[in-house]
Scaffold this motif. Structure first.
Motif, PDB file in Angstrom:
ATOM      1  N   GLU A  53      15.790   4.130  14.345  1.00 25.77           N
ATOM      2  CA  GLU A  53      16.708   3.812  12.977  1.00 25.77           C
ATOM      3  C   GLU A  53      16.082   4.528  11.843  1.00 25.77           C
ATOM      4  N   PRO A  54      17.108   4.686  10.790  1.00 22.71           N
ATOM      5  CA  PRO A  54      16.850   5.649   9.721  1.00 22.71           C
ATOM      6  C   PRO A  54      16.146   4.462   8.942  1.00 22.71           C
ATOM      7  N   GLY A  55      14.955   5.151   8.084  1.00 22.75           N
ATOM      8  CA  GLY A  55      14.322   4.226   7.399  1.00 22.75           C
ATOM      9  C   GLY A  55      12.759   4.204   7.837  1.00 22.75           C
ATOM     10  N   SER A  56      11.693   3.673   7.059  1.00 22.38           N
ATOM     11  CA  SER A  56      10.425   3.816   7.047  1.00 22.38           C
ATOM     12  C   SER A  56       9.564   2.589   6.419  1.00 22.38           C
ATOM     13  N   PRO A  57       8.606   2.360   7.257  1.00 16.27           N
ATOM     14  CA  PRO A  57       7.769   1.152   6.441  1.00 16.27           C
ATOM     15  C   PRO A  57       7.317   1.641   5.240  1.00 16.27           C
ATOM     16  N   SER A 113       6.526   1.541  -0.844  1.00 12.95           N
ATOM     17  CA  SER A 113       6.790   2.231  -1.992  1.00 12.95           C
ATOM     18  C   SER A 113       7.495   1.327  -3.154  1.00 12.95           C
ATOM     19  N   LEU A 114       8.684   0.650  -2.538  1.00 10.86           N
ATOM     20  CA  LEU A 114       9.210  -0.337  -3.048  1.00 10.86           C
ATOM     21  C   LEU A 114       8.304  -1.532  -3.796  1.00 10.86           C
ATOM     22  N   HIS A 117       9.429  -3.676  -7.280  1.00 10.97           N
ATOM     23  CA  HIS A 117      10.548  -4.396  -6.448  1.00 10.97           C
ATOM     24  C   HIS A 117      10.280  -5.526  -5.449  1.00 10.97           C
ATOM     25  N   ARG A 118      11.048  -6.689  -5.593  1.00 12.19           N
ATOM     26  CA  ARG A 118      10.705  -7.782  -4.751  1.00 12.19           C
ATOM     27  C   ARG A 118      11.809  -7.462  -3.621  1.00 12.19           C
TER      28      ARG A 118
END
Length: 204
Positions: free
Chosen positions: A68-72, A77-78, A83-84
């Motif tokens: 799946e696209p995306g990463s831990p 980073s968020l 960011h919450r």
């Protein structure tokens, strides 16, 4: 949230949907580690920039599974940027529940090979607190029709999001397509996020 008009897919159309899933899954599995890393790095940059521009503070995200696209690293980073971040928690066949992400040590193994937060569950309604929902998908079309894996968890959960929330499907650039088959329960997303193009508002 806006739903698609009622459509009953024929057996041939349902088969076509499964063919889409098999083909897209095979293409993802065939990616080299270098390509996957480069795309995920680009996604992290574009998502962070987009959220900064929109000034969204609470984000519903997900821990990617397999190809799946995306990463831990995006989640970390968020959080580092203030960011919450809320992550989904499986609740049987009910809408997803949500819990806050507090770093890698807050994750635990769950069903379907998922990683879920061990922090207190906030209930299914917590999605309404998010200004943006990053939605995993196999593909999305120009109308906002999203192709998931078929379990329907997000179709049951997205209607609980705030009407002003951005529902952004996260896919590879080749997975942003002209048209996908749609069913009655499908919930449209309001945008698509890809590595090369960043955020595109839908419908186009």
């Amino acid at each position: 949230m806006t739903t698609l008009r009622l459509v009953t897919l024929s057996a041939d159309e349902l088969n076509r949907k499964e063919q889409w899933r098999r083909r897209l899954g095979s293409e993802r599995d065939a990616l080299t580690e270098r390509t996957r890393t480069e795309e995920n790095r680009a996604l992290r940059t574009t998502i962070i920039e987009w959220l900064s521009e929109t000034r969204i503070t609470t984000v519903c995200a997900y821990v990617p599974v397999g190809s799946e696209p995306g990463s831990p690293e995006l989640l970390d980073s968020l959080v580092a940027l203030g960011h919450r971040v809320l992550l989904p928690v499986m609740a049987g066949r009910n809408p997803l529940e949500w819990a806050a992400y507090e770093g890698p040590d807050s994750l635990r193994r769950a069903t379907y090979g998922l990683l879920e937060p061990s922090t207190p569950h906030l209930g299914a309604g917590a999605i309404s607190e998010a200004g943006a929902v990053l939605v995993p998908a196999l593909a999305v079309d120009r109308r906002g029709v999203r192709l998931g894996k078929g379990a329907g968890f997000y179709d049951r959960s997205l209607p609980l999001a705030d009407d002003s929330a951005e529902l952004a499907a996260v896919v590879r650039d080749s997975e942003f397509v002209e048209e996908l088959p749609a069913e009655a329960h499908d919930v449209r997303v309001t945008g698509v996020m890809t590595p090369a193009s960043g955020f595109t508002r839908l419908p186009v």
